[in-house]
Design a protein around this motif. Structure first.
Motif, PDB file in Angstrom:
ATOM      1  N   ASP A   1      28.109 -26.636  32.216  1.00  0.00           N
ATOM      2  CA  ASP A   1      28.537 -27.887  31.612  1.00  0.00           C
ATOM      3  C   ASP A   1      29.998 -27.713  31.227  1.00  0.00           C
ATOM      4  O   ASP A   1      30.332 -27.202  30.163  1.00  0.00           O
ATOM      5  CB  ASP A   1      27.688 -28.163  30.362  1.00  0.00           C
ATOM      6  CG  ASP A   1      28.195 -29.389  29.616  1.00  0.00           C
ATOM      7  OD1 ASP A   1      28.866 -30.230  30.248  1.00  0.00           O
ATOM      8  OD2 ASP A   1      27.924 -29.483  28.411  1.00  0.00           O
ATOM      9  N   SER A   2      30.868 -28.149  32.119  1.00  0.00           N
ATOM     10  CA  SER A   2      32.303 -27.929  31.925  1.00  0.00           C
ATOM     11  C   SER A   2      32.771 -28.412  30.556  1.00  0.00           C
ATOM     12  O   SER A   2      32.655 -29.591  30.229  1.00  0.00           O
ATOM     13  CB  SER A   2      33.034 -28.663  33.042  1.00  0.00           C
ATOM     14  OG  SER A   2      34.228 -29.197  32.592  1.00  0.00           O
ATOM     15  N   PRO A   3      33.279 -27.508  29.713  1.00  0.00           N
ATOM     16  CA  PRO A   3      33.719 -27.917  28.366  1.00  0.00           C
ATOM     17  C   PRO A   3      34.765 -29.028  28.383  1.00  0.00           C
ATOM     18  O   PRO A   3      34.784 -29.869  27.488  1.00  0.00           O
ATOM     19  CB  PRO A   3      34.301 -26.627  27.777  1.00  0.00           C
ATOM     20  CG  PRO A   3      33.657 -25.517  28.546  1.00  0.00           C
ATOM     21  CD  PRO A   3      33.417 -26.057  29.921  1.00  0.00           C
ATOM     22  N   CYS A   4      35.594 -29.050  29.417  1.00  0.00           N
ATOM     23  CA  CYS A   4      36.625 -30.101  29.485  1.00  0.00           C
ATOM     24  C   CYS A   4      36.012 -31.494  29.609  1.00  0.00           C
ATOM     25  O   CYS A   4      36.663 -32.488  29.296  1.00  0.00           O
ATOM     26  CB  CYS A   4      37.553 -29.865  30.670  1.00  0.00           C
ATOM     27  SG  CYS A   4      38.603 -28.407  30.490  1.00  0.00           S
ATOM     28  N   SER A   5      34.765 -31.562  30.060  1.00  0.00           N
ATOM     29  CA  SER A   5      34.157 -32.876  30.292  1.00  0.00           C
ATOM     30  C   SER A   5      33.919 -33.643  28.995  1.00  0.00           C
ATOM     31  O   SER A   5      33.633 -34.831  29.022  1.00  0.00           O
ATOM     32  CB  SER A   5      32.842 -32.723  31.056  1.00  0.00           C
ATOM     33  OG  SER A   5      31.876 -32.072  30.243  1.00  0.00           O
ATOM     34  N   HIS A   6      34.009 -32.956  27.852  1.00  0.00           N
ATOM     35  CA  HIS A   6      33.877 -33.658  26.567  1.00  0.00           C
ATOM     36  C   HIS A   6      35.234 -33.939  25.922  1.00  0.00           C
ATOM     37  O   HIS A   6      35.288 -34.361  24.769  1.00  0.00           O
ATOM     38  CB  HIS A   6      33.002 -32.852  25.610  1.00  0.00           C
ATOM     39  CG  HIS A   6      31.687 -32.480  26.198  1.00  0.00           C
ATOM     40  ND1 HIS A   6      31.213 -31.193  26.226  1.00  0.00           N
ATOM     41  CD2 HIS A   6      30.765 -33.220  26.840  1.00  0.00           C
ATOM     42  CE1 HIS A   6      30.052 -31.160  26.845  1.00  0.00           C
ATOM     43  NE2 HIS A   6      29.754 -32.378  27.221  1.00  0.00           N
ATOM     44  N   GLY A   7      36.277 -33.638  26.658  1.00  0.00           N
ATOM     45  CA  GLY A   7      37.604 -33.928  26.128  1.00  0.00           C
ATOM     46  C   GLY A   7      38.179 -32.793  25.311  1.00  0.00           C
ATOM     47  O   GLY A   7      39.382 -32.570  25.309  1.00  0.00           O
ATOM     48  N   ALA A   8      37.307 -32.077  24.585  1.00  0.00           N
ATOM     49  CA  ALA A   8      37.776 -30.993  23.724  1.00  0.00           C
ATOM     50  C   ALA A   8      36.605 -30.073  23.406  1.00  0.00           C
ATOM     51  O   ALA A   8      35.441 -30.454  23.556  1.00  0.00           O
ATOM     52  CB  ALA A   8      38.372 -31.546  22.432  1.00  0.00           C
ATOM     53  N   TYR A   9      36.899 -28.878  22.988  1.00  0.00           N
ATOM     54  CA  TYR A   9      35.851 -27.926  22.640  1.00  0.00           C
ATOM     55  C   TYR A   9      36.474 -26.784  21.839  1.00  0.00           C
ATOM     56  O   TYR A   9      37.697 -26.562  21.883  1.00  0.00           O
ATOM     57  CB  TYR A   9      35.172 -27.379  23.900  1.00  0.00           C
ATOM     58  CG  TYR A   9      36.126 -26.598  24.786  1.00  0.00           C
ATOM     59  CD1 TYR A   9      36.226 -25.209  24.691  1.00  0.00           C
ATOM     60  CD2 TYR A   9      36.962 -27.256  25.690  1.00  0.00           C
ATOM     61  CE1 TYR A   9      37.133 -24.503  25.472  1.00  0.00           C
ATOM     62  CE2 TYR A   9      37.862 -26.559  26.468  1.00  0.00           C
ATOM     63  CZ  TYR A   9      37.941 -25.183  26.366  1.00  0.00           C
ATOM     64  OH  TYR A   9      38.836 -24.482  27.125  1.00  0.00           O
ATOM     65  N   GLU A  10      35.614 -26.075  21.113  1.00  0.00           N
ATOM     66  CA  GLU A  10      36.105 -24.950  20.321  1.00  0.00           C
ATOM     67  C   GLU A  10      36.378 -23.764  21.238  1.00  0.00           C
ATOM     68  O   GLU A  10      35.470 -23.218  21.845  1.00  0.00           O
ATOM     69  CB  GLU A  10      35.074 -24.567  19.258  1.00  0.00           C
ATOM     70  CG  GLU A  10      35.635 -23.586  18.240  1.00  0.00           C
ATOM     71  CD  GLU A  10      34.632 -23.317  17.113  1.00  0.00           C
ATOM     72  OE1 GLU A  10      34.766 -23.942  16.053  1.00  0.00           O
ATOM     73  OE2 GLU A  10      33.725 -22.491  17.324  1.00  0.00           O
ATOM     74  N   LEU A  11      37.644 -23.410  21.332  1.00  0.00           N
ATOM     75  CA  LEU A  11      38.031 -22.293  22.202  1.00  0.00           C
ATOM     76  C   LEU A  11      37.928 -20.969  21.455  1.00  0.00           C
ATOM     77  O   LEU A  11      37.467 -19.965  21.989  1.00  0.00           O
ATOM     78  CB  LEU A  11      39.468 -22.503  22.696  1.00  0.00           C
ATOM     79  CG  LEU A  11      40.059 -21.400  23.565  1.00  0.00           C
ATOM     80  CD1 LEU A  11      39.384 -21.343  24.931  1.00  0.00           C
ATOM     81  CD2 LEU A  11      41.568 -21.615  23.755  1.00  0.00           C
ATOM     82  N   VAL A  12      38.357 -20.975  20.193  1.00  0.00           N
ATOM     83  CA  VAL A  12      38.274 -19.779  19.351  1.00  0.00           C
ATOM     84  C   VAL A  12      37.560 -20.179  18.056  1.00  0.00           C
ATOM     85  O   VAL A  12      38.016 -21.098  17.354  1.00  0.00           O
ATOM     86  CB  VAL A  12      39.674 -19.224  19.003  1.00  0.00           C
ATOM     87  CG1 VAL A  12      39.557 -17.963  18.150  1.00  0.00           C
ATOM     88  CG2 VAL A  12      40.494 -18.969  20.263  1.00  0.00           C
ATOM     89  N   ALA A  13      36.472 -19.494  17.755  1.00  0.00           N
ATOM     90  CA  ALA A  13      35.736 -19.810  16.529  1.00  0.00           C
ATOM     91  C   ALA A  13      36.370 -19.097  15.341  1.00  0.00           C
ATOM     92  O   ALA A  13      37.040 -18.075  15.497  1.00  0.00           O
ATOM     93  CB  ALA A  13      34.278 -19.387  16.683  1.00  0.00           C
ATOM     94  N   ALA A  14      36.171 -19.690  14.169  1.00  0.00           N
ATOM     95  CA  ALA A  14      36.658 -19.045  12.947  1.00  0.00           C
ATOM     96  C   ALA A  14      35.681 -17.950  12.541  1.00  0.00           C
ATOM     97  O   ALA A  14      34.497 -18.006  12.864  1.00  0.00           O
ATOM     98  CB  ALA A  14      36.766 -20.080  11.833  1.00  0.00           C
ATOM     99  N   GLN A  15      36.176 -16.949  11.857  1.00  0.00           N
ATOM    100  CA  GLN A  15      35.275 -15.951  11.294  1.00  0.00           C
ATOM    101  C   GLN A  15      34.902 -16.440   9.907  1.00  0.00           C
ATOM    102  O   GLN A  15      35.679 -16.329   8.974  1.00  0.00           O
ATOM    103  CB  GLN A  15      35.952 -14.588  11.244  1.00  0.00           C
ATOM    104  CG  GLN A  15      36.206 -14.061  12.651  1.00  0.00           C
ATOM    105  CD  GLN A  15      36.585 -12.594  12.640  1.00  0.00           C
ATOM    106  OE1 GLN A  15      37.584 -12.224  12.039  1.00  0.00           O
ATOM    107  NE2 GLN A  15      35.788 -11.756  13.296  1.00  0.00           N
TER     108      GLN A  15
END
Lengths: 660, 660
Positions: free
Chosen positions: B531-545
């Motif tokens: 499910d290509s993350p770009c298909s939602h327009g945006a996505y979390e690339l780096v999560a916070a700790q």
């Protein structure tokens, strides 16, 4: 000037251009090397200018439409003795803060007439300059205004569609003092132009009413003879100059490799040896520099003679000429508009804003009859920007101040830039708002250069009705608001329209779009304070009774919907205020304190605009309510479209009730 | 067909057009009345079509470039027997929901080839159709693909600059099956075209490599003879047809009054009496209707013969042809790109996105060698959208699938629409992002019509460096995002670029802009979920700790800045996440739940984009921090510009620290 002198002088341009691009490791050596002969003939024998005063009003205009060849222009400025264009500037070609950016920027470097780079803009802007020359000469006489507009254009300039709009206008207007030198080198970035082009430019220009001929662009005598013929022509002239791009470069000349990158050390050395230029970077032989400086001072005597002619004008006419060139508005403008606005309070004008704009224009044209230059891209009767007294401009009526541009929005916009840059006029041009899409290339240059032109853009929403989605702007307000230094005003009634016209005319460092309705609107404003409320972008039009629970924000034709909704909500005991937002981006540019005061703290914020939401979240928040368009429009009478798309007072009331 | 028959048949068009405009009290009767003779000759004697199947692949294309004359087209559809175009639809001209909107809309009404109205678009789109015909014929043979593209164009179409770009391309490509019938009536909205035009169109078209002649547009024999000559020409043909606008109207014929408004009861009556048309509204004599219906069925036999030819193609070739016309992608595309993306994880590609786009294109072109049609407006080496294997298209190499458009962005964009609408190809075109300003008129039609074309827009920010502000887009991302149905992707690395290419190619109901960098970027993505993350327009690339205190949102080249800032902030113990936003408007179109999940609840929200803020407040709020551009760019090396404009990881860290 002897043939030897010519070549050495032309080679000075070539050497500087090669060296500057090499040092920057970026730029376009090919054009300056190829067009050096043309430029040398023009600047040493024909161009009327005085390097000591680049702002001399009666100078010839030179427009490097092929802006990527900027080093040609910078070399010429340096060689002819422009005070600011030092050798050090040349050495900092394309570096931060230098006067020698990648493409010529008139707002940054003195001696440059207009910003070029986006192809086709230079030639089209030059048409506006030549037009302004003709109009101003008709008014002040040929002793004060009599100069040529020269353009150096490339293949790319002539491939761009805007060039067709421009040459059609110049041909129709018989702008015989416009002379285009076409650097016909047969090369573009991708390779030979034969990859994508077969147009016979000489025939094409002739079909548009131009004189046109093909010559050898490396033969100074042929160039001089052609310019002489062009100066005598009763038509604008194209001189197609066959040249070799990168002239002198041993392996890259005549190829796309000479176009847009540094030659490289070896090729540069080879070129200099072949041309007989010193290998020492940035060096110009003393005698050559002296000859160039003499060329730069060539016009000093003529300048002095002009000063004397100018001094012989009456005081009043002289002051008028100078005021006009400063783009200063006459005192009668503010006075006239003030009286007009007060009159509106007594006799409200419940008409479309394109009609109240027409009424304001009558006042403006009365105050500025010869400098207010209106025009339309073939929608004169719809745009309503022609004053009753305005005469159509034509070759035979050069005092006419209304311009029929034909269906040429892009050419019109570039023309407006040229008219403004030439000086002496406050130009505006009109079409439907949706067709700003066609003109955007030139409108962006208005914003970048800071030309004080006015775009009268009527039929500003689905309110135009039956013409349908191809003609109904929905994203255009937002797309224009996003552009730096572009001001968009969408007035809600006759009073705001007059205010916005005044703000637009007094904005001489940037362009203004006036977005106006086709459909009738009620007059809503009841006061005309001296500090024009529109000047802050937005203001409270209707106050809430008590602490506002709801703030309604709207522009243009939707302000009446907000006012109606306010009444209904107030009737239900919900304190509601209405903020008129003639300029959203101007509101967002206000200091935080003022901005917050205008936006207010009502817990429910609703924006109403018959356009897309994009940009409005800055005011209403991402969780705010938006009553507007969510896609393209449709073909139907306007009265059916607003309910169809849910842009009604009822929809606003319902949205508010849901939230309160 | 006898002369008498012709006139009565043409008058049927005139009658319907007059009546429909009169009933709507809105519309343009002048063109249908003036061009009825041309249309009648074309539709009864030449146009290859079968009214029973408007989608027959080998039909001739007819483009009404003068879209305001839509009643001409609606009349023809009704008269020839198009099933949906009933008389009732004609009676509801320009009303909400009818199949007869103000201007022809191909996405709304069957039998219409393209949406017209914005002048010049039709003729330029038709060039793309004729080009597609030539390309497809070279591939599938002339027994399957052999049809003409006819255009009816007005003065306005030919005044618009885009027409020059279009005719230059058609002439260069020798699109001899393109025939433009120019309704040369000498009238535009403002009055006689002599108000604004002196161009000799026959000479102009000849200069662009066309066959061109002037005929009497009311003489059916002359029209037929000219079309016959044009069909035999080895060049595209212009037939300038001298006509009288509003032909038959007793006082308004030949004047601007016949152009764009209902004739009025008296004038209409006079016209009908003069022409011998029944005064009964919307009536067509039985024998005339029968003759028209016969004309509409004229192509049925040829259609049947074509079906038989098509059946003789091998199964595989037939399936391929049908798949191509459906704009369905081959299975090998998804497979190839999947492998490519997985390969990237093993061998990261730390290059400019224009270069990683080039790598993706190699994979795409391998999967779709004959249908992937790329091209560039003279920036091939900079846009990097030419596959290594791609051959340049030319008159002599019609199987070439890379197109050199020359410096004609607007013409290119319209051409892409035409190629897509013709069917059989997945077209894309390239230039610098800033020059979308030149192409916007056609790009808007891509969005409105829903053509699945791809705009490869490189050099997408100040990152292009030395060319300076004329070439550096700052407002363009926002201006494109504001356009309904336009998808803008600005990928941050090689993986996102491949994903965005796939999403773009699979988007066959709307256009996509790929905004790509000039400068190198690190590969940041470490997974390639199905499910290509770009298909939602945006996505979390780096999560916070831990619970995020700061959310950083960025697109394209600024995602690396966000990632760097995230590290620095995390190093200081401030939990920070990075959201990559390849498509801001697609993010904002997600269901609220998903949108909220992606945007998150971190108290500090910072957006980073080397462009204007306009639109970002929807994500970060009006009080959010924005690290980006606040005006136009400048000429300097890119490495100097980012710090100069304060777009750095340090600036992000400082902004975050100020807020935490």
């Amino acid at each position: 000037m002897s043939q030897v002198d010519h070549t050495r002088m032309a080679n000075a341009i070539r050497g500087l251009a090669m060296d500057a691009v090499e040092k920057a490791k970026s730029g376009h050596p090919g054009l300056p090397m190829g067009a050096a002969d043309i430029a040398t003939v023009l600047f040493t024998q024909f161009l009327k200018f005085d390097a000591a005063d680049p702002a001399w009003p009666d100078r010839d205009r030179f427009v490097l439409s092929a802006g990527h060849g900027s080093m040609l222009l910078y070399s010429l400025l340096y060689l002819t003795g422009n005070k600011e264009m030092t050798l050090d500037q040349i050495k900092h070609f394309r570096q931060l803060g230098s006067l020698t950016p990648g493409h010529p920027e008139n707002f940054h470097t003195k001696g440059i007439e207009t910003t070029t780079g986006p192809l086709g803009q230079g030639i089209a802007t030059a048409v506006g300059m030549a037009l302004a020359e003709k109009m101003l000469a008709a008014e002040f006489g040929k002793k004060i205004v009599s100069h040529h507009t020269y353009v150096l254009a490339s293949d790319g300039d002539l491939m761009e569609g805007i060039s067709q709009e421009a040459i059609a206008l110049a041909g129709h207007w018989r702008l015989n003092k416009m002379i285009v030198l076409y650097d016909d080198n047969g090369i573009s970035i991708d390779g030979p132009t034969s990859l994508s082009d077969s147009v016979d430019q000489v025939k094409r220009f002739k079909s548009a009413g131009w004189a046109a001929e093909l010559i050898d662009g490396h033969d100074p005598k042929a160039i001089a003879a052609a310019i002489t013929r062009a100066q005598k022509s009763s038509k604008p002239s194209l001189i197609a100059c066959k040249t070799t791009i990168g002239f002198g470069a041993p392996t890259k000349a005549g190829t796309a490799k000479a176009h847009g990158e540094a030659l490289g050390a070896e090729e540069l050395k080879g070129a200099k040896e072949k041309l007989g230029i010193s290998l020492e970077p940035f060096s110009v032989p003393d005698d050559v520099l002296k000859a160039w400086r003499e060329a730069g001072a060539r016009g000093a005597a003529e300048h002095k003679a002009w000063d004397e002619q100018f001094a012989q004008l009456g005081n009043r006419k002289r002051a008028e000429f100078e005021r006009r060139l400063r783009h200063e508005r006459p005192a009668s403008l503010a006075k006239g508009l003030r009286a007009f606005k007060k009159g509106l309070l007594e006799n409200p004008l419940n008409v479309a804003t394109r009609k109240s704009s027409e009424a304001a224009i009558e006042v403006i044209a009365a105050a500025m009859p010869m400098e207010f230059v209106a025009g339309s891209a073939d929608l004169t009767g719809s745009n309503n920007n022609k004053a009753k007294s305005a005469v159509g401009f034509a070759a035979k009526t050069p005092k006419g101040r209304f311009i029929h541009y034909g269906i040429r929005e892009h050419g019109m916009a570039a023309c407006l830039n040229g008219i403004f840059l030439h000086g002496g006029f406050a130009p505006n041009g009109a079409t439907f708002l949706v067709f700003t899409d066609y003109a955007r290339g030139a409108m962006r240059l208005s914003a970048l250069m800071g030309t004080g032109v006015v775009y009268v853009m009527t039929h500003d929403s689905i309110g135009l009705g039956e013409d349908g989605p191809t003609h109904q702007p929905v994203e255009h307000l937002s797309a224009l608001r996003a552009m730096p230094n572009m001001r968009v005003f969408r007035p809600c009634d006759a009073v705001e329209t007059a205010e916005c016209w005044e703000l637009a005319l007094n904005r001489i460092d940037g362009p203004t779009v006036l977005a106006l309705t086709r459909q009738n609107l009620p007059q809503l404003r009841t006061t005309v304070p001296n500090d024009s409320p529109c000047s802050h972008g937005a203001y409270e039009l209707v106050a809430a009774q008590g602490d506002a629970k709801v703030s309604l924000f709207a522009s243009g034709s939707e302000v009446q919907i907000a006012v109606e909704a306010q009444k209904q909500l107030a009737g239900r005991g919900i304190a509601t205020r209405v903020v008129s937002v003639p300029s959203l981006e101007l509101l967002l540019a206000q200091p935080a304190e003022r901005q917050n005061a205008i936006i207010g703290n009502a817990p429910v914020k609703i924006a109403i605009e018959a356009a897309v939401r994009w940009g409005w979240d800055a005011v209403i928040g991402h969780d705010g309510e938006f009553i507007g368009m969510h896609g393209f429009g449709a073909s139907a009478p306007a009265k059916d479209l607003f309910p169809h798309f849910g842009i009604t007072a009822e929809a606003v009331v319902n949205a508010a009730l849901k939230r309160v």
